[in-house]
Design an enzyme around this catalytic site. Sequence first.
Site, PDB file in Angstrom:
ATOM      1  CB  CYS A 116     -17.088 -21.733   6.465  1.00  0.00           C
ATOM      2  SG  CYS A 116     -17.056 -23.530   6.540  1.00  0.00           S
ATOM      3  CG  HIS A 254     -13.250 -20.198   6.387  1.00  0.00           C
ATOM      4  ND1 HIS A 254     -13.302 -20.811   7.621  1.00  0.00           N
ATOM      5  CD2 HIS A 254     -13.644 -21.129   5.484  1.00  0.00           C
ATOM      6  CE1 HIS A 254     -13.719 -22.058   7.455  1.00  0.00           C
ATOM      7  NE2 HIS A 254     -13.922 -22.274   6.174  1.00  0.00           N
ATOM      8  CG  ASN A 284     -12.883 -25.534   7.562  1.00  0.00           C
ATOM      9  OD1 ASN A 284     -13.507 -24.835   8.354  1.00  0.00           O
ATOM     10  ND2 ASN A 284     -13.206 -25.635   6.290  1.00  0.00           N
TER      11      ASN A 284
HETATM   12  O1  UT7 Z   1     -14.926 -24.550   4.623  1.00  0.00           O
HETATM   13  C1  UT7 Z   1     -15.601 -24.988   3.481  1.00  0.00           C
HETATM   14  C2  UT7 Z   1     -14.798 -24.694   2.269  1.00  0.00           C
HETATM   15  N1  UT7 Z   1     -14.113 -25.891   1.869  1.00  0.00           N
HETATM   16  C3  UT7 Z   1     -12.977 -25.814   1.176  1.00  0.00           C
HETATM   17  O2  UT7 Z   1     -12.469 -24.743   0.954  1.00  0.00           O
HETATM   18  C4  UT7 Z   1     -12.376 -27.111   0.642  1.00  0.00           C
HETATM   19  C5  UT7 Z   1     -11.739 -26.862  -0.698  1.00  0.00           C
HETATM   20  N2  UT7 Z   1     -11.186 -28.080  -1.282  1.00  0.00           N
HETATM   21  C6  UT7 Z   1     -10.001 -28.606  -0.908  1.00  0.00           C
HETATM   22  O3  UT7 Z   1      -9.361 -28.080  -0.017  1.00  0.00           O
HETATM   23  C7  UT7 Z   1      -9.469 -29.781  -1.679  1.00  0.00           C
HETATM   24  O4  UT7 Z   1     -10.359 -30.075  -2.735  1.00  0.00           O
HETATM   25  C8  UT7 Z   1      -9.262 -31.048  -0.814  1.00  0.00           C
HETATM   26  C9  UT7 Z   1      -8.097 -30.848   0.116  1.00  0.00           C
HETATM   27  C10 UT7 Z   1     -10.519 -31.358  -0.034  1.00  0.00           C
HETATM   28  C11 UT7 Z   1      -8.938 -32.247  -1.709  1.00  0.00           C
HETATM   29  O5  UT7 Z   1      -7.789 -31.974  -2.478  1.00  0.00           O
HETATM   30  P1  UT7 Z   1      -7.820 -32.202  -4.052  1.00  0.00           P
HETATM   31  O6  UT7 Z   1      -6.471 -31.887  -4.534  1.00  0.00           O
HETATM   32  O7  UT7 Z   1      -8.960 -31.400  -4.599  1.00  0.00           O
HETATM   33  O8  UT7 Z   1      -8.076 -33.762  -4.164  1.00  0.00           O
HETATM   34  P2  UT7 Z   1      -9.195 -34.538  -4.983  1.00  0.00           P
HETATM   35  O9  UT7 Z   1     -10.432 -34.669  -4.185  1.00  0.00           O
HETATM   36  O10 UT7 Z   1      -9.316 -34.016  -6.374  1.00  0.00           O
HETATM   37  O11 UT7 Z   1      -8.505 -35.953  -5.092  1.00  0.00           O
HETATM   38  C12 UT7 Z   1      -7.293 -36.152  -5.853  1.00  0.00           C
HETATM   39  C13 UT7 Z   1      -6.821 -37.573  -5.647  1.00  0.00           C
HETATM   40  C14 UT7 Z   1      -7.927 -38.595  -5.863  1.00  0.00           C
HETATM   41  O12 UT7 Z   1      -7.324 -39.754  -6.398  1.00  0.00           O
HETATM   42  P3  UT7 Z   1      -7.620 -40.150  -7.927  1.00  0.00           P
HETATM   43  O13 UT7 Z   1      -9.106 -40.302  -8.009  1.00  0.00           O
HETATM   44  O14 UT7 Z   1      -7.102 -39.007  -8.726  1.00  0.00           O
HETATM   45  O15 UT7 Z   1      -6.860 -41.423  -8.074  1.00  0.00           O
HETATM   46  C15 UT7 Z   1      -8.415 -38.893  -4.475  1.00  0.00           C
HETATM   47  O16 UT7 Z   1      -8.970 -40.187  -4.372  1.00  0.00           O
HETATM   48  O17 UT7 Z   1      -6.402 -37.722  -4.272  1.00  0.00           O
HETATM   49  C16 UT7 Z   1      -7.156 -38.772  -3.672  1.00  0.00           C
HETATM   50  N3  UT7 Z   1      -7.420 -38.402  -2.297  1.00  0.00           N
HETATM   51  C17 UT7 Z   1      -6.637 -38.746  -1.278  1.00  0.00           C
HETATM   52  N4  UT7 Z   1      -5.493 -39.470  -1.224  1.00  0.00           N
HETATM   53  C18 UT7 Z   1      -4.930 -39.637  -0.015  1.00  0.00           C
HETATM   54  C19 UT7 Z   1      -8.448 -37.660  -1.823  1.00  0.00           C
HETATM   55  N5  UT7 Z   1      -8.356 -37.526  -0.504  1.00  0.00           N
HETATM   56  C20 UT7 Z   1      -7.228 -38.202  -0.138  1.00  0.00           C
HETATM   57  C21 UT7 Z   1      -6.608 -38.417   1.108  1.00  0.00           C
HETATM   58  N6  UT7 Z   1      -5.443 -39.136   1.111  1.00  0.00           N
HETATM   59  N7  UT7 Z   1      -7.092 -37.941   2.251  1.00  0.00           N
END
Ligand code: UT7
Length: 340
Positions: A116, A254, A284
């Site tokens: 990216c 980005h 993205n």
């Molecule tokens: O271009 C490259 C650079 N990349 C980035 O900048 C990405 C940066 N990261 C992010 O934007 C975020 O980490 C995400 C949007 C990818 C994820 O958000 P998060 O708040 O960090 O979620 P998480 O992965 O910590 O998951 C939290 C909870 C989990 O449930 P439990 O284990 O706490 O019960 C996940 O299983 O949310 C759950 N979860 C979802 N639920 C519904 C994860 N993805 C989803 C989903 N729908 N799509």
Amino acid sequence: MANNLPMIMGIGYAVPSKVVTNNDLTSLYDTSDEWIYSRTGIKERRVFASDDEAFELLRQACNQAVKNAGLDVNDIDLIIAATSMPVQLMPSTSCMVQKLLNISRNIPAFDISVACSGFVYGLDIANAYIRSGVYKNILLVTMDNCSRYIDWTDRRTSILFGDGIGAAVISAGNENDILAIDIKADGHVGDYIKMPVEKGNCPFVDKTPTPQVLDMKGQEVYKFVANIIPPYIIEDILGKNNIKAENVEYLILHQANQRIIKAVQERLGYDDSKVISNIENLGNTSASSILIATGEAIKNGNVKTPAKAIVCGFGAGMCWGAGVIRLRDGVFRKENIFQK
Ligand code: UT7
């Protein structure tokens, strides 16, 4: 008068027509539009329907940038393609561009793999080549076919990415459009975003089937990016170049997550009109997100040229980079849009 200053003469972009909405993703796994939108700001993303479409859009975006620059394709003397998720590994994307544009001269063409950060890294390379007098007209292309590499069963990553293409022509001239630029990397945290290549192809070693898909530790990436990179590198680059944030008209970050964009906006004290975001409709698009956002914003009147903009990319590697650029009048012209 100096005639080897980097002038950003033209930009172009193209996005596929096939839309994948958040609601479409609910048929793949347990998720919701509400969850995705509130965590990322994304409503939908685009995906290439075929390799043929991807290459046709690549041709259009590059031609658009060359036309906006007021050049002929045979004026280009170097092609750099920033791509970490290419349609194919060989021939390289940059050599494909040479062929697609029908460039008759044997100019050099190479790809860089910085995910990216592709646009900012490419701009840095172009800047150095132009200032050293090696090349006069550089075509910088950004293209990631994210939909080909993401794991569509992984709801933590596949919600984020979309396909798209950007292009820019940087020419030697007597005005400086790259007012500041810096690039960095930290390979020690490389496992935050990784994509192993399939093992077990060689019959003389153990076969270890490995899925060749993008694997991202979202939380770690988020913390790394939101807390350290944009504030650190943007403030650093402004300070080192004696540029005051209030004297820069736009922030074109980005497009990784709307919450990251918001955090940087607040840190810089910018109001909404200064912050360019198209993540809602395109997700993205990796290396291409900055160029697509810039072109779209000029087209829609959200960026009025001439203007200065802070650009900042970050991603796998981890790699990151930022710059302050000048967007000159005519850098993007509506009449040169191929895609309707
Ligand atoms: O271009 C490259 C650079 N990349 C980035 O900048 C990405 C940066 N990261 C992010 O934007 C975020 O980490 C995400 C949007 C990818 C994820 O958000 P998060 O708040 O960090 O979620 P998480 O992965 O910590 O998951 C939290 C909870 C989990 O449930 P439990 O284990 O706490 O019960 C996940 O299983 O949310 C759950 N979860 C979802 N639920 C519904 C994860 N993805 C989803 C989903 N729908 N799509």
